[in-house]
Design a protein around this motif. Structure first.
Motif, PDB file in Angstrom:
ATOM      1  N   LYS A   1       0.759  -1.297  -0.177  1.00 14.52           N
ATOM      2  CA  LYS A   1      -0.109  -0.085   0.130  1.00 14.52           C
ATOM      3  C   LYS A   1       0.856   1.254  -0.086  1.00 14.52           C
ATOM      4  O   LYS A   1       2.205   1.069   0.220  1.00 14.52           O
ATOM      5  CB  LYS A   1      -0.943  -0.308   1.147  1.00 14.52           C
ATOM      6  CG  LYS A   1      -1.880  -1.132   1.213  1.00 14.52           C
ATOM      7  CD  LYS A   1      -2.635  -1.348   2.666  1.00 14.52           C
ATOM      8  CE  LYS A   1      -3.437  -0.154   3.008  1.00 14.52           C
ATOM      9  NZ  LYS A   1      -3.971  -0.274   4.466  1.00 14.52           N
ATOM     10  N   ASP A   2       0.163   2.329  -0.240  1.00 20.15           N
ATOM     11  CA  ASP A   2       0.921   3.775  -0.454  1.00 20.15           C
ATOM     12  C   ASP A   2       1.610   3.934   1.041  1.00 20.15           C
ATOM     13  O   ASP A   2       2.805   4.522   1.034  1.00 20.15           O
ATOM     14  CB  ASP A   2      -0.093   4.834  -0.673  1.00 20.15           C
ATOM     15  CG  ASP A   2      -0.554   4.747  -2.046  1.00 20.15           C
ATOM     16  OD1 ASP A   2      -0.065   4.153  -2.784  1.00 20.15           O
ATOM     17  OD2 ASP A   2      -1.734   5.377  -2.249  1.00 20.15           O
ATOM     18  N   ASP A   3       1.079   3.738   1.922  1.00 20.84           N
ATOM     19  CA  ASP A   3       1.944   3.696   3.388  1.00 20.84           C
ATOM     20  C   ASP A   3       3.027   2.664   3.807  1.00 20.84           C
ATOM     21  O   ASP A   3       3.431   2.812   4.929  1.00 20.84           O
ATOM     22  CB  ASP A   3       0.881   4.008   4.427  1.00 20.84           C
ATOM     23  CG  ASP A   3      -0.088   2.538   4.699  1.00 20.84           C
ATOM     24  OD1 ASP A   3       0.430   1.505   4.141  1.00 20.84           O
ATOM     25  OD2 ASP A   3      -0.628   2.528   5.660  1.00 20.84           O
TER      26      ASP A   3
ATOM     27  N   THR B   1       2.506  -0.477   4.161  1.00 18.93           N
ATOM     28  CA  THR B   1       2.025  -1.628   4.527  1.00 18.93           C
ATOM     29  C   THR B   1       1.670  -2.784   3.489  1.00 18.93           C
ATOM     30  O   THR B   1       1.170  -2.403   2.440  1.00 18.93           O
ATOM     31  CB  THR B   1       0.612  -1.387   5.016  1.00 18.93           C
ATOM     32  OG1 THR B   1       0.586  -0.300   6.145  1.00 18.93           O
ATOM     33  CG2 THR B   1      -0.038  -2.676   5.770  1.00 18.93           C
TER      34      THR B   1
END
Length: 227
Positions: free
Chosen positions: A115-117, A119
């Protein structure tokens, strides 16, 4: 490679019911909606439709899971966004022995994506594909109805497929074969993505109808577009 998730009746039903299932959907229908449901069923019969297929995100459920839906509260909230029209029509179709299917791009093949973060999307923390579809069905419907659905959870981008399996061509082919439908025009399909609907009409030759992504499936989508 992760196999495409094709859930036939009675498979994949070990889904925890996160909140109490919807009870008495049919008994709570107002007379006006009853008339709409009768009209939907009449159009299905007049059109010689044998199978009704729903996209999941922004069609059967008025929310997008975006291939990264987390378990727990986000999943519970997602399940509650199933559209009233979907919940009302499905028991009518089941009682009329019309085949039902979910055709979704949500796919377990996307596990491992970042994911973008930063994760990582993984089975322990996220829910995708066939398991997600079956969670929605198992929560809202009786076991008999939920198990009657044929679920195709397949993402062409994640699987890097050839031309014949792009868009939702793989989905429609699997559905046609599963239900033994010789004429693809006997398949009625609802989806919120315009290019998917266009391709399914022009390439797969099914009856594909575009729904408004902001509302998800509504009975008027069927009533106004299937003549």
């Amino acid at each position: 490679q992760v196999p495409a998730l094709l859930y036939t009746p009675a498979e994949g039903m070990n889904i925890k019911r996160f909140i109490s299932p919807t009870v008495g959907v049919i008994s709570s229908i107002m007379s006006g909606e009853r008339s709409q449901l009768d009209g939907c069923l009449q159009r299905i019969r007049n059109g010689n439709i044998r199978v009704v297929v729903f996209d999941m995100d922004q069609t059967a459920v008025a929310q997008h899971s975006r291939g990264r839906l987390e378990r727990g509260e986000p999943l519970e909230n997602y399940i509650q966004k199933a559209t009233h029209a979907f919940l009302s029509l499905v028991p009518v179709l089941y009682n009329s022995e019309v085949g039902m299917s979910i055709a979704t791009h949500s796919d377990e093949a996307e596990f491992g994506r970042q994911k973008d973060d930063g994760t990582i999307i993984q089975p322990e923390t996220h829910i995708l594909g066939g398991e997600l579809a079956k969670a929605v069905l198992a929560h809202h419907f009786s076991r008999e109805i939920a198990e009657s659905f044929f679920v195709v959870a397949f993402n062409p981008r994640a699987r890097k497929v050839t031309e014949k399996d792009k868009v939702k061509r793989f989905h429609m082919r699997q559905i046609q074969e599963h239900f033994g439908v010789d004429d693809p025009s006997q398949i009625l399909f609802f989806d919120d993505t315009k290019h998917v609907v266009t391709d399914c009409n022009e390439t797969c030759k099914v009856n594909a109808i575009l729904v408004d992504e902001t509302h998800g499936f509504r009975l008027t989508d069927l009533l106004e577009n299937l003549r």
